[in-house]
Design a protein around this motif. Structure first.
Motif, PDB file in Angstrom:
ATOM      1  N   ARG A 405       0.827  -1.212   0.000  1.00  0.00           N
ATOM      2  CA  ARG A 405       0.000   0.000   0.000  1.00  0.00           C
ATOM      3  C   ARG A 405       0.856   1.255   0.000  1.00  0.00           C
ATOM      4  NH1 ARG A 405      -5.298   0.527   0.454  1.00  0.00           N
ATOM      5  NH2 ARG A 405      -6.149   2.550   1.059  1.00  0.00           N
ATOM      6  N   ARG A 406       1.936   1.243   0.747  1.00  0.00           N
ATOM      7  CA  ARG A 406       2.825   2.403   0.799  1.00  0.00           C
ATOM      8  C   ARG A 406       3.696   2.479  -0.462  1.00  0.00           C
ATOM      9  NH1 ARG A 406       4.776   5.422   5.410  1.00  0.00           N
ATOM     10  NH2 ARG A 406       5.957   7.147   4.525  1.00  0.00           N
ATOM     11  N   GLY A 407       3.966   1.321  -1.059  1.00  0.00           N
ATOM     12  CA  GLY A 407       4.804   1.299  -2.250  1.00  0.00           C
ATOM     13  C   GLY A 407       6.281   1.404  -1.947  1.00  0.00           C
ATOM     14  N   GLU A 408       6.679   1.114  -0.727  1.00  0.00           N
ATOM     15  CA  GLU A 408       8.079   1.188  -0.328  1.00  0.00           C
ATOM     16  C   GLU A 408       8.259   0.397   0.965  1.00  0.00           C
ATOM     17  OE1 GLU A 408       8.889   5.298   0.281  1.00  0.00           O
ATOM     18  OE2 GLU A 408       7.520   5.489   1.964  1.00  0.00           O
ATOM     19  N   PRO A 409       9.498   0.084   1.342  1.00  0.00           N
ATOM     20  CA  PRO A 409       9.703  -0.631   2.600  1.00  0.00           C
ATOM     21  C   PRO A 409       9.325   0.231   3.804  1.00  0.00           C
ATOM     22  CG  PRO A 409      11.623  -0.843   1.174  1.00  0.00           C
ATOM     23  CD  PRO A 409      10.752   0.219   0.572  1.00  0.00           C
ATOM     24  N   SER A 457      -0.016   5.807   9.800  1.00  0.00           N
ATOM     25  CA  SER A 457      -0.400   7.226   9.846  1.00  0.00           C
ATOM     26  C   SER A 457       0.765   8.186   9.628  1.00  0.00           C
ATOM     27  CB  SER A 457      -1.057   7.534  11.197  1.00  0.00           C
ATOM     28  OG  SER A 457      -0.147   7.318  12.265  1.00  0.00           O
ATOM     29  N   THR A 458       1.965   7.667   9.381  1.00  0.00           N
ATOM     30  CA  THR A 458       3.112   8.558   9.201  1.00  0.00           C
ATOM     31  C   THR A 458       3.059   9.238   7.835  1.00  0.00           C
ATOM     32  OG1 THR A 458       4.476   6.745   8.358  1.00  0.00           O
ATOM     33  CG2 THR A 458       4.552   7.162  10.717  1.00  0.00           C
ATOM     34  N   ALA A 459       3.610  10.438   7.769  1.00  0.00           N
ATOM     35  CA  ALA A 459       3.738  11.206   6.522  1.00  0.00           C
ATOM     36  C   ALA A 459       2.410  11.380   5.796  1.00  0.00           C
ATOM     37  CB  ALA A 459       4.761  10.531   5.596  1.00  0.00           C
ATOM     38  N   CYS A 460       1.333  11.617   6.552  1.00  0.00           N
ATOM     39  CA  CYS A 460       0.029  11.840   5.931  1.00  0.00           C
ATOM     40  C   CYS A 460      -0.171  13.333   5.681  1.00  0.00           C
ATOM     41  CB  CYS A 460      -1.085  11.279   6.808  1.00  0.00           C
ATOM     42  SG  CYS A 460      -1.118   9.471   6.768  1.00  0.00           S
ATOM     43  N   ASP A 461      -1.013  13.667   4.695  1.00  0.00           N
ATOM     44  CA  ASP A 461      -1.181  15.063   4.309  1.00  0.00           C
ATOM     45  C   ASP A 461      -2.604  15.586   4.511  1.00  0.00           C
ATOM     46  OD1 ASP A 461      -2.557  13.873   2.087  1.00  0.00           O
ATOM     47  OD2 ASP A 461      -0.642  13.702   1.046  1.00  0.00           O
ATOM     48  N   LYS A 462      -3.499  14.753   5.031  1.00  0.00           N
ATOM     49  CA  LYS A 462      -4.873  15.186   5.275  1.00  0.00           C
ATOM     50  C   LYS A 462      -5.451  14.348   6.408  1.00  0.00           C
ATOM     51  CE  LYS A 462      -9.453  15.205   3.058  1.00  0.00           C
ATOM     52  NZ  LYS A 462     -10.204  14.832   1.817  1.00  0.00           N
ATOM     53  N   VAL A 463      -6.241  14.985   7.278  1.00  0.00           N
ATOM     54  CA  VAL A 463      -6.868  14.298   8.403  1.00  0.00           C
ATOM     55  C   VAL A 463      -8.345  14.676   8.451  1.00  0.00           C
ATOM     56  CG1 VAL A 463      -6.898  13.981  10.911  1.00  0.00           C
ATOM     57  CG2 VAL A 463      -4.718  14.283   9.725  1.00  0.00           C
ATOM     58  N   CYS A 474     -14.927   8.715  18.650  1.00  0.00           N
ATOM     59  CA  CYS A 474     -14.532   9.339  17.384  1.00  0.00           C
ATOM     60  C   CYS A 474     -13.821   8.352  16.471  1.00  0.00           C
ATOM     61  CB  CYS A 474     -13.637  10.552  17.630  1.00  0.00           C
ATOM     62  SG  CYS A 474     -11.982  10.123  18.224  1.00  0.00           S
ATOM     63  N   LEU A 475     -13.784   8.735  15.192  1.00  0.00           N
ATOM     64  CA  LEU A 475     -12.973   8.079  14.172  1.00  0.00           C
ATOM     65  C   LEU A 475     -12.164   9.165  13.479  1.00  0.00           C
ATOM     66  CD1 LEU A 475     -13.962   5.429  11.538  1.00  0.00           C
ATOM     67  CD2 LEU A 475     -12.985   7.601  10.789  1.00  0.00           C
ATOM     68  N   VAL A 476     -10.876   8.925  13.319  1.00  0.00           N
ATOM     69  CA  VAL A 476      -9.992   9.869  12.643  1.00  0.00           C
ATOM     70  C   VAL A 476      -9.343   9.147  11.467  1.00  0.00           C
ATOM     71  CG1 VAL A 476      -8.023  11.427  12.860  1.00  0.00           C
ATOM     72  CG2 VAL A 476      -9.559  11.081  14.819  1.00  0.00           C
ATOM     73  N   ALA A 477      -9.539   9.703  10.269  1.00  0.00           N
ATOM     74  CA  ALA A 477      -8.978   9.103   9.053  1.00  0.00           C
ATOM     75  C   ALA A 477      -7.776   9.903   8.591  1.00  0.00           C
ATOM     76  CB  ALA A 477     -10.036   9.067   7.958  1.00  0.00           C
ATOM     77  N   TYR A 478      -6.711   9.203   8.237  1.00  0.00           N
ATOM     78  CA  TYR A 478      -5.470   9.824   7.778  1.00  0.00           C
ATOM     79  C   TYR A 478      -5.280   9.475   6.299  1.00  0.00           C
ATOM     80  CZ  TYR A 478      -4.659  10.170  12.788  1.00  0.00           C
ATOM     81  OH  TYR A 478      -4.796  10.442  14.124  1.00  0.00           O
ATOM     82  N   TYR A 479      -5.017  10.496   5.494  1.00  0.00           N
ATOM     83  CA  TYR A 479      -4.862  10.319   4.051  1.00  0.00           C
ATOM     84  C   TYR A 479      -3.422  10.586   3.638  1.00  0.00           C
ATOM     85  CZ  TYR A 479      -9.954  10.322   3.389  1.00  0.00           C
ATOM     86  OH  TYR A 479     -11.281  10.008   3.420  1.00  0.00           O
ATOM     87  N   ARG A 480      -2.997   9.842   2.629  1.00  0.00           N
ATOM     88  CA  ARG A 480      -1.702  10.077   1.996  1.00  0.00           C
ATOM     89  C   ARG A 480      -1.899  10.026   0.480  1.00  0.00           C
ATOM     90  NH1 ARG A 480       0.732   5.772   3.409  1.00  0.00           N
ATOM     91  NH2 ARG A 480       1.346   6.483   5.489  1.00  0.00           N
ATOM     92  N   ARG A 481      -1.608  11.123  -0.176  1.00  0.00           N
ATOM     93  CA  ARG A 481      -1.744  11.226  -1.631  1.00  0.00           C
ATOM     94  C   ARG A 481      -3.146  10.798  -2.100  1.00  0.00           C
ATOM     95  NH1 ARG A 481       3.424   9.067  -0.948  1.00  0.00           N
ATOM     96  NH2 ARG A 481       2.732   6.973  -1.514  1.00  0.00           N
ATOM     97  N   ALA A 486      -4.633   5.334   7.130  1.00  0.00           N
ATOM     98  CA  ALA A 486      -4.787   4.825   8.497  1.00  0.00           C
ATOM     99  C   ALA A 486      -6.100   5.324   9.069  1.00  0.00           C
ATOM    100  CB  ALA A 486      -3.623   5.265   9.376  1.00  0.00           C
ATOM    101  N   VAL A 487      -6.592   4.599  10.050  1.00  0.00           N
ATOM    102  CA  VAL A 487      -7.812   4.986  10.767  1.00  0.00           C
ATOM    103  C   VAL A 487      -7.576   4.784  12.251  1.00  0.00           C
ATOM    104  CG1 VAL A 487     -10.237   4.433  11.206  1.00  0.00           C
ATOM    105  CG2 VAL A 487      -9.371   4.442   8.856  1.00  0.00           C
ATOM    106  N   ALA A 488      -7.784   5.859  13.025  1.00  0.00           N
ATOM    107  CA  ALA A 488      -7.701   5.776  14.482  1.00  0.00           C
ATOM    108  C   ALA A 488      -9.100   5.918  15.056  1.00  0.00           C
ATOM    109  CB  ALA A 488      -6.794   6.874  15.033  1.00  0.00           C
ATOM    110  N   THR A 489      -9.377   5.175  16.116  1.00  0.00           N
ATOM    111  CA  THR A 489     -10.686   5.247  16.752  1.00  0.00           C
ATOM    112  C   THR A 489     -10.544   5.281  18.264  1.00  0.00           C
ATOM    113  OG1 THR A 489     -10.879   2.830  16.742  1.00  0.00           O
ATOM    114  CG2 THR A 489     -11.895   4.013  14.906  1.00  0.00           C
TER     115      THR A 489
END
Length: 519
Positions: A405-409, A457-463, A474-481, A486-489
């Motif tokens: 999913r990340r496309g890298e190690p 959730s690292t290096a995400c650009d939108k929450v 609550c639910l918190v969604a983390y977006y990358r590109r 990631a999803v935190a609850t």
């Protein structure tokens, strides 16, 4: 991890229930012979297993059915509904399987079924010996899986620490707070190691790994040969390179011995300074407050957990800790430590008779690097968790694996991830050829609030925040590109499980639908 008998609810399954009462593809909780039992149905097939998770006692009836498995709502352990087997950590023990009898349109549960021991495929080439270097979560889970799979060769578990494997998440949580007894901490009993014929060499420090010779050399004693090796050396707590970092009252937390020493020091301490506002520093802060110790937290970030969880949950965590008396000093650095306290970069001095470094860890890669294995911010492994040296595997905090999913190690310092990696590495050592695709999962406890995180959730650009963290809902969604990463609850266990299942399917539409429906 409780001495209390489980509460019983639902119908008496020894009397029986109509088949129609069991949802197709779902579950029904009842009881038999004084024990909670979970019924599941797939068409005409009906199965019965124990209804209580073997990890921390979570209610499996409140979990999520995925295929023919059920996931625990608390910490995402996965069990087979057909056999009761613990398929994925953090649970390492199966739940009981019960015998189901069907007469017409009713089913009854009678006795516990006899467990069937697994046998390895005939003709598979197996190593004569397996050595596991590191007795943490990954190493312990690997040893258990080797025996569960039916491997009968030599298994040796080595660690420089005198204790292990232990339930490491508890060392900063309930055990340190004084609310969990020490008998809960070992992952396996001494009798288990004897019965399973797993040799432990604890307190043994390895000096060198000779990969071509298939040999480990110790600081004392004879070398040890192996046919297959799993490196699960984990990560070591970091200390800032500042004056006073090695004073006697300055501590880190990784091992059971560290937690014991910290608890003993807290019994004498009046005021503690925790350097670092990450998960370990804050969990220790909560545990020390439970012991009545004053706590100051120092960190350069603007909010606690800023890097890991962002501003929304970081602000919530700060408020929760402040409600319990923790004082924060954020946006400042540490210049030095003296016997009397901690000197901050703004010139102020925080009095302290106990100081804890919670500033992160570094992967323990020294042996691997000296042996010529490929190392880059961790030991690099392929999708099967094998290192650059054939027959040598790595798992847990020390390993970086290719994440599709990340496309890298990536390298993830989560307990459940380490255990699941150990399980997959063990099966691959035995020739399974299984790719490691587990979704990262983590939980962190802060007084009456538990945060569950699935994904990276690292290096995400939108929450995106759904619900109210201050209401513990609550639910918190983390977006990358543009994609959910990631999803935190907080106290939304079902949504956390649904997010994990969607990540496993790589189902972006389901993740977006889950977030849209969450309020």
């Amino acid at each position: 991890m409780t001495d209390q008998p489980p509460a019983l609810s639902g119908p008496d399954l020894t009397v029986g229930v109509p088949v129609a009462d069991i949802p197709d593809g779902g579950t029904l909780v009842g009881h038999a012979a004084g024990e909670p039992v979970l019924l599941s149905r797939f068409g005409r097939e009906v199965f019965a297993i124990g209804a209580v998770c073997t990890h921390y006692g979570g209610p499996l009836g409140e979990g999520l059915v995925v295929g023919d498995t059920v996931r625990c709502p608390w910490h995402h352990a996965c069990f087979s509904l057909r056999t009761g087997e613990a398929l994925a950590a953090p649970a390492l023990r199966a739940v009981d399987k019960w015998t189901v009898e069907r007469r017409g349109d009713r089913v009854t549960v009678s006795t516990k079924a006899t467990a069937v021991r697994r046998k390895l495929p005939v003709g598979r080439a197996l190593p004569r010996s397996v050595v596991i270097l590191g007795a943490g979560g990954a190493g312990g889970a690997a040893a258990e899986m080797l025996r569960r799979e039916g491997y009968a060769g030599e298994v040796t578990l080595i660690d420089a620490e005198p204790d292990g494997p232990v339930d490491r998440p508890n060392l900063s949580k309930d055990y340190l707070a004084g609310t969990a007894p020490e008998e809960w901490i070992p992952l396996f009993s001494d009798s288990w190691f004897a019965e399973q014929k797993v040799t432990r060499r604890l307190g043994s420090r390895v000096r060198a790994l000779d990969a071509p010779a298939r040999e480990l050399r110790f600081e004392s004693g004879k070398p040890l040969s192996f046919e297959r090796l799993l490196i699960a050396t984990g990560a070591m707590p970091a200390r800032l390179p500042i004056p006073g970092a090695d004073l006697p009252h300055v501590r880190t937390l990784r091992s059971l011995a560290d937690s014991r020493a910290l608890a003993a020091a807290a019994a004498r301490a009046r005021r503690t300074v925790v350097i670092g506002a990450g998960f370990i520093g804050l969990e220790v802060s909560a545990s020390l407050r439970a012991r009545g110790v004053e706590v100051d937290v120092v960190a350069p970030e603007a909010r606690p957990l800023q890097i890991q969880l962002g501003s929304a949950l970081g602000g919530f965590v700060r408020q929760v800790h402040e409600e319990h008396g923790v004082r924060f000093h954020l946006g400042v650095g540490v210049q030095g430590i003296t016997p009397a306290g901690v000197q901050l970069s703004d010139g102020s001095l925080l009095p302290a008779d106990l100081v804890l470094f919670g500033v992160g860890v570094r992967p323990a890669t020294e042996l691997a690097q000296a042996a010529g294995l490929t190392v880059d911010r961790g030991i690099l492994v392929n999708e099967f968790l094998e290192t650059s040296a054939a027959g040598i595997y790595a798992a847990g905090d020390v390993a970086r694996w290719p994440d599709a999913r990340r496309g890298e190690p990536i390298r993830i310092e989560h307990w459940a991830v380490a255990e699941r990696m150990g399980q997959v590495a063990a099966r691959n050592i035995l020739g399974a050829g299984e790719r490691f695709t587990a979704v990262p999962f983590f939980w962190s406890q802060h007084y009456d609030a538990t945060i569950a995180l699935v994904g990276d959730s690292t290096a995400c650009d939108k929450v995106v925040v759904r619900g109210d963290p201050l209401a513990r809902d609550c639910l918190v969604a983390y977006y990358r590109r543009g994609k959910v990463a990631a999803v935190a609850t907080i106290f939304r266990d079902r949504e956390s499980l649904e997010a994990e299942a969607a990540f496993e399917r790589n189902d972006d539409a389901a993740l977006e639908a889950l977030i849209a429906a969450s309020r």
